[in-house]
Design a protein around this motif. Structure first.
Motif, PDB file in Angstrom:
ATOM      1  N   PHE A 433       0.506  -1.141   0.190  1.00 56.63           N
ATOM      2  CA  PHE A 433      -0.299  -0.114  -0.328  1.00 56.63           C
ATOM      3  C   PHE A 433       0.930   1.034  -0.200  1.00 56.63           C
ATOM      4  O   PHE A 433       1.545   1.235   0.815  1.00 56.63           O
ATOM      5  CB  PHE A 433      -0.751   0.408   1.485  1.00 56.63           C
ATOM      6  CG  PHE A 433      -1.662   1.416   1.463  1.00 56.63           C
ATOM      7  CD1 PHE A 433      -2.988   1.304   0.444  1.00 56.63           C
ATOM      8  CD2 PHE A 433      -1.341   2.290   2.895  1.00 56.63           C
ATOM      9  CE1 PHE A 433      -4.113   2.195   0.639  1.00 56.63           C
ATOM     10  CE2 PHE A 433      -2.283   3.403   2.257  1.00 56.63           C
ATOM     11  CZ  PHE A 433      -3.886   2.905   1.455  1.00 56.63           C
ATOM     12  N   SER A 434       0.580   2.428  -0.957  1.00 55.66           N
ATOM     13  CA  SER A 434       1.324   3.399  -0.824  1.00 55.66           C
ATOM     14  C   SER A 434       0.983   4.577  -1.463  1.00 55.66           C
ATOM     15  O   SER A 434      -0.299   3.862  -2.862  1.00 55.66           O
ATOM     16  CB  SER A 434       2.474   3.250  -1.668  1.00 55.66           C
ATOM     17  OG  SER A 434       3.507   4.544  -1.908  1.00 55.66           O
ATOM     18  N   ALA A 435       0.455   5.699  -1.079  1.00 54.98           N
ATOM     19  CA  ALA A 435      -0.033   6.775  -1.862  1.00 54.98           C
ATOM     20  C   ALA A 435      -1.604   6.411  -2.131  1.00 54.98           C
ATOM     21  O   ALA A 435      -1.944   7.023  -2.999  1.00 54.98           O
ATOM     22  CB  ALA A 435       0.794   7.126  -2.898  1.00 54.98           C
ATOM     23  N   GLY A 436      -2.109   5.137  -1.192  1.00 48.28           N
ATOM     24  CA  GLY A 436      -3.772   5.061  -1.361  1.00 48.28           C
ATOM     25  C   GLY A 436      -3.590   4.029  -2.171  1.00 48.28           C
ATOM     26  O   GLY A 436      -5.198   4.021  -2.412  1.00 48.28           O
ATOM     27  N   SER A 437      -2.952   3.266  -3.062  1.00 48.46           N
ATOM     28  CA  SER A 437      -3.234   2.599  -4.230  1.00 48.46           C
ATOM     29  C   SER A 437      -2.261   1.476  -3.718  1.00 48.46           C
ATOM     30  O   SER A 437      -1.266   1.413  -2.680  1.00 48.46           O
ATOM     31  CB  SER A 437      -2.823   2.587  -5.809  1.00 48.46           C
ATOM     32  OG  SER A 437      -1.699   2.943  -5.507  1.00 48.46           O
ATOM     33  N   VAL A 438      -2.962   0.567  -4.170  1.00 52.43           N
ATOM     34  CA  VAL A 438      -2.342  -1.214  -4.011  1.00 52.43           C
ATOM     35  C   VAL A 438      -1.873  -2.012  -5.368  1.00 52.43           C
ATOM     36  O   VAL A 438      -2.589  -1.789  -5.970  1.00 52.43           O
ATOM     37  CB  VAL A 438      -2.497  -1.981  -3.400  1.00 52.43           C
ATOM     38  CG1 VAL A 438      -2.422  -2.905  -3.059  1.00 52.43           C
ATOM     39  CG2 VAL A 438      -3.954  -1.742  -1.827  1.00 52.43           C
ATOM     40  N   THR A 439      -0.528  -2.197  -5.322  1.00 53.38           N
ATOM     41  CA  THR A 439       0.449  -2.694  -6.070  1.00 53.38           C
ATOM     42  C   THR A 439       0.936  -4.205  -6.314  1.00 53.38           C
ATOM     43  O   THR A 439       1.190  -4.926  -4.639  1.00 53.38           O
ATOM     44  CB  THR A 439       1.644  -2.568  -6.749  1.00 53.38           C
ATOM     45  OG1 THR A 439       1.920  -0.488  -7.099  1.00 53.38           O
ATOM     46  CG2 THR A 439       2.074  -3.056  -7.821  1.00 53.38           C
ATOM     47  N   PHE A 440      -0.034  -5.473  -6.310  1.00 47.50           N
ATOM     48  CA  PHE A 440       0.535  -6.844  -7.045  1.00 47.50           C
ATOM     49  C   PHE A 440       1.408  -7.315  -6.906  1.00 47.50           C
ATOM     50  O   PHE A 440       1.254  -7.037  -8.486  1.00 47.50           O
ATOM     51  CB  PHE A 440      -1.177  -7.400  -6.523  1.00 47.50           C
ATOM     52  CG  PHE A 440      -1.883  -6.773  -5.517  1.00 47.50           C
ATOM     53  CD1 PHE A 440      -1.851  -7.409  -3.968  1.00 47.50           C
ATOM     54  CD2 PHE A 440      -3.208  -6.024  -5.503  1.00 47.50           C
ATOM     55  CE1 PHE A 440      -2.690  -7.088  -3.135  1.00 47.50           C
ATOM     56  CE2 PHE A 440      -4.138  -5.845  -4.611  1.00 47.50           C
ATOM     57  CZ  PHE A 440      -4.127  -6.615  -3.315  1.00 47.50           C
ATOM     58  N   THR A 441       1.577  -8.591  -6.454  1.00 49.89           N
ATOM     59  CA  THR A 441       2.590  -9.276  -7.110  1.00 49.89           C
ATOM     60  C   THR A 441       1.705 -10.493  -7.694  1.00 49.89           C
ATOM     61  O   THR A 441       1.014 -10.395  -7.256  1.00 49.89           O
ATOM     62  CB  THR A 441       4.045  -9.673  -6.454  1.00 49.89           C
ATOM     63  OG1 THR A 441       3.599 -10.621  -5.154  1.00 49.89           O
ATOM     64  CG2 THR A 441       4.967  -8.532  -5.899  1.00 49.89           C
ATOM     65  N   VAL A 442       2.431 -10.985  -8.730  1.00 49.33           N
ATOM     66  CA  VAL A 442       1.539 -12.420  -9.142  1.00 49.33           C
ATOM     67  C   VAL A 442       2.281 -13.482  -8.137  1.00 49.33           C
ATOM     68  O   VAL A 442       3.030 -13.712  -7.203  1.00 49.33           O
ATOM     69  CB  VAL A 442       2.170 -12.480 -10.528  1.00 49.33           C
ATOM     70  CG1 VAL A 442       1.855 -14.169 -10.938  1.00 49.33           C
ATOM     71  CG2 VAL A 442       1.823 -12.097 -11.209  1.00 49.33           C
ATOM     72  N   PRO A 443       0.651 -14.520  -7.505  1.00 49.31           N
ATOM     73  CA  PRO A 443       1.484 -15.348  -6.864  1.00 49.31           C
ATOM     74  C   PRO A 443       2.456 -16.293  -6.799  1.00 49.31           C
ATOM     75  O   PRO A 443       2.632 -16.937  -8.356  1.00 49.31           O
ATOM     76  CB  PRO A 443       0.010 -16.400  -6.597  1.00 49.31           C
ATOM     77  CG  PRO A 443      -1.131 -15.088  -6.983  1.00 49.31           C
ATOM     78  CD  PRO A 443      -0.271 -14.162  -7.782  1.00 49.31           C
ATOM     79  N   PRO A 444       4.107 -16.608  -6.025  1.00 43.15           N
ATOM     80  CA  PRO A 444       4.601 -17.619  -6.967  1.00 43.15           C
ATOM     81  C   PRO A 444       4.795 -18.889  -6.704  1.00 43.15           C
ATOM     82  O   PRO A 444       3.218 -19.227  -6.282  1.00 43.15           O
ATOM     83  CB  PRO A 444       6.183 -17.281  -5.957  1.00 43.15           C
ATOM     84  CG  PRO A 444       4.915 -16.708  -4.473  1.00 43.15           C
ATOM     85  CD  PRO A 444       3.955 -16.077  -4.704  1.00 43.15           C
ATOM     86  N   GLY A 445       5.120 -19.282  -8.259  1.00 39.93           N
ATOM     87  CA  GLY A 445       4.808 -21.172  -7.928  1.00 39.93           C
ATOM     88  C   GLY A 445       5.989 -21.578  -6.885  1.00 39.93           C
ATOM     89  O   GLY A 445       5.943 -21.154  -6.681  1.00 39.93           O
ATOM     90  N   GLY A 446       5.338 -22.915  -7.849  1.00 41.86           N
ATOM     91  CA  GLY A 446       6.253 -24.280  -6.830  1.00 41.86           C
ATOM     92  C   GLY A 446       5.971 -24.828  -5.284  1.00 41.86           C
ATOM     93  O   GLY A 446       4.399 -24.244  -5.414  1.00 41.86           O
ATOM     94  N   ASP A 447       6.251 -25.265  -5.097  1.00 45.25           N
ATOM     95  CA  ASP A 447       5.690 -26.136  -3.523  1.00 45.25           C
ATOM     96  C   ASP A 447       5.072 -24.366  -2.468  1.00 45.25           C
ATOM     97  O   ASP A 447       5.676 -23.943  -2.517  1.00 45.25           O
ATOM     98  CB  ASP A 447       6.515 -26.615  -2.404  1.00 45.25           C
ATOM     99  CG  ASP A 447       7.449 -28.177  -3.464  1.00 45.25           C
ATOM    100  OD1 ASP A 447       6.832 -28.557  -4.299  1.00 45.25           O
ATOM    101  OD2 ASP A 447       8.154 -28.170  -3.579  1.00 45.25           O
ATOM    102  N   VAL A 448       3.443 -25.147  -1.743  1.00 45.92           N
ATOM    103  CA  VAL A 448       2.815 -24.460  -1.045  1.00 45.92           C
ATOM    104  C   VAL A 448       3.087 -25.595   0.623  1.00 45.92           C
ATOM    105  O   VAL A 448       3.104 -26.243   0.984  1.00 45.92           O
ATOM    106  CB  VAL A 448       1.526 -24.746  -1.359  1.00 45.92           C
ATOM    107  CG1 VAL A 448       0.932 -23.616  -0.087  1.00 45.92           C
ATOM    108  CG2 VAL A 448       1.296 -23.990  -2.685  1.00 45.92           C
ATOM    109  N   LEU A 449       4.851 -23.953   1.094  1.00 42.98           N
ATOM    110  CA  LEU A 449       5.175 -25.085   2.235  1.00 42.98           C
ATOM    111  C   LEU A 449       4.367 -23.846   3.597  1.00 42.98           C
ATOM    112  O   LEU A 449       4.206 -22.582   3.681  1.00 42.98           O
ATOM    113  CB  LEU A 449       6.783 -24.190   1.822  1.00 42.98           C
ATOM    114  CG  LEU A 449       7.045 -25.046   1.161  1.00 42.98           C
ATOM    115  CD1 LEU A 449       8.937 -24.762   1.666  1.00 42.98           C
ATOM    116  CD2 LEU A 449       7.422 -27.021   1.305  1.00 42.98           C
TER     117      LEU A 449
END
Length: 502
Positions: A433-449
């Protein structure tokens, strides 16, 4: 010779006739006299100018209320709220200050699952005081009216009356009434210590009024018992709030359809002393996917963590870090899990407790963690809000009090209990969250640990640690491999063994 000259002459003569030691003594006497005079002058005003006032409210945005949860009502009866300036004050210490004097003559029964209408923030206003000594208050305690209470003040109405002389009870989604058992601490005070006062000590200034809110995390406070009753293991936080604060609100939507995700679990988290994000408040999104946490302590920052199981669709966890109060997170997108096999993962395991070779009774609070990568590359461990499905319910708070369910290989003489955690079978999506907006990353692949933690506490107390050490954590499964979750499947967690549970 005028008077000024005479005074000057007299002072010179006096100074000349005094030895250096006598002169120093005279100066000290005069200084003490001036200090005493000043204190005497201010003694009347120090009491009145050193007093403030407080208003006390209670809130609870619950995540276990029917229809998505298992309970219709949880009633507790509050007879006092007190605060202390010392972080080390005990139950018997003098100096506890009453914050809601009205409760001493008229205890108040509160339904902790009574969701306020029209997005209101508070369950109830508990009371106020106009004579609170100024200072920084380090502790707060909540006193409940005991079941089978002695003669004395009682609440105006009692929803638990069908159970007899009972003032605290639970009503499940089938409208079955059960006694809510209390510990002795309910009478001496359910403590909210410094670490659970969000934003630090509550500052009361002379001549000023403060608003104090208590947040009762009901859904993390109920220990189910074999006889169908429940035991209260209170999870409480408090903080100084602004009456005009809008808190943190928003709407949870599907990232593809952009439709609301009703019943999503939303948590506010803050880092503890070890850097692990812990849930401080938790709620369930309404039928339109909306949630609202309010009031919140002024100036506090939170990480918002959301996940959901909506029918047959399971979603990953979505995290927005560093969200200040007064923020609206509309359009908070959850990513649905995809693939040939979908559905949440299930973590199942056992907790054991011994004192030597004898079984020990403990309460165990179980948490599931995932690690996220923040913009810039740093890592953070977050607590994953737990979910449930039509066939699986999370049991994150268990009473370890019997050897009946112990699996093979358990320590000699141990008491055991099994837990179940329903969690996302995917890696989190992270937004900053910054300056009133949200920038998302793509969920990483691979094992779910994952890693799983159990905290051992004394039964019938408010989070009093027990065992040595009182916390056990594992990132391994039952085969001593990394603890990996797969969609629609159950994973066995390496057993968590507590010792030295005196």
């Amino acid at each position: 010779m005028n008077s000024s000259s005479m005074n000057s002459s007299s002072k010179s003569t006096l100074k000349a006739n005094l030895s250096p030691t006598a002169l120093i003594f005279l100066i000290l006497v005069i200084a003490d006299f001036l200090v005493m005079a000043s204190c005497s002058k201010n003694s009347t005003t120090s009491v009145s100018s050193g007093m403030g006032s407080a208003n006390v409210s209670i809130s609870d945005p619950p995540s276990c209320a029917a229809p998505s949860g298992n309970f219709n009502h949880v009633y507790v009866t509050i007879r006092s709220v007190q605060a202390h300036l010392s972080s080390s004050a005990s139950d018997a210490s003098p100096g506890w200050q009453e914050l809601a004097s009205q409760l001493t003559s008229q205890p108040m029964q509160v339904d902790l699952l009574n969701l306020p209408a029209n997005g209101a923030c508070l369950l109830a206003q508990l009371g106020s005081t106009s004579s609170l000594p100024a200072g920084d208050y380090q502790q707060i305690r909540l006193l409940l009216l005991a079941n089978a209470a002695p003669s004395g003040p009682a609440p105006a109405t009692n929803a638990c009356v069908s159970l007899g002389q009972v003032f605290n009870c639970v009503v499940d989604k089938n409208n079955k009434f059960s006694v809510l058992q209390l510990s002795s601490q309910a009478n001496t005070g359910l403590k909210i210590p410094p670490g659970q006062i969000v934003g630090g000590p509550i500052h009361v200034a002379a001549g000023q009024s403060v608003d104090i809110n208590l947040d009762f995390n009901t859904c993390a406070s109920l220990v189910p018992l074999p006889n169908g009753d429940y035991r209260l293991r209170p999870t409480l936080t408090a903080g100084q709030v602004s009456a005009n604060s809008s808190g943190i609100s928003g709407q949870v939507i599907d990232s593809v359809t952009l439709q609301p995700v009703p019943g999503a679990t939303v948590a506010l988290e803050q880092a503890d002393s070890g850097g692990i994000d812990r849930i401080t408040r938790q709620a369930t999104a309404d039928a339109n996917g909306r949630f609202n946490f309010c009031p919140l302590p002024a100036g506090a920052m939170f990480d918002v963590v959301v996940d959901a199981v909506n029918g047959s669709v399971a979603y990953n966890a979505t995290v927005v870090v560093n969200v200040p109060g007064g923020t609206s997170l509309n359009g908070l997108r959850l990513v649905a899990e995809t693939g040939q096999t979908t559905g949440p993962g299930v973590l199942q395991g056992f907790v054991t407790a011994v004192n030597g070779t004898t079984g020990a009774s403990i309460d165990a609070n179980i948490s599931a963690f995932q690690i996220i990568t923040l913009p810039g590359g740093s890592m953070r461990q977050i607590t994953i809000p737990l979910e449930h499905t039509a066939s699986q319910t999370s049991t994150a708070l268990v009473a370890v009090s019997s050897s009946a369910s112990c699996p093979g290989g358990s320590p000699t003489g141990a008491f055991c209990a099994q837990y179940t955690l329903v969690v996302p079978a995917s890696n989190p999506s992270v937004g900053s969250f910054s300056a009133g907006s949200v920038t998302f990353t793509v969920p990483p692949g691979g094992d779910v640990l994952y890693s799983v933690e159990a905290q051992a506490t004394v039964p019938m107390t408010s989070n009093t640690p027990i065992c040595s050490p009182p916390t056990q954590t594992t990132n391994l499964d039952g085969s001593v491999q990394p603890l990996k979750v797969t969609p629609g499947a159950a994973t066995t967690v390496k057993r968590l063994d507590f010792t030295g549970c005196t």
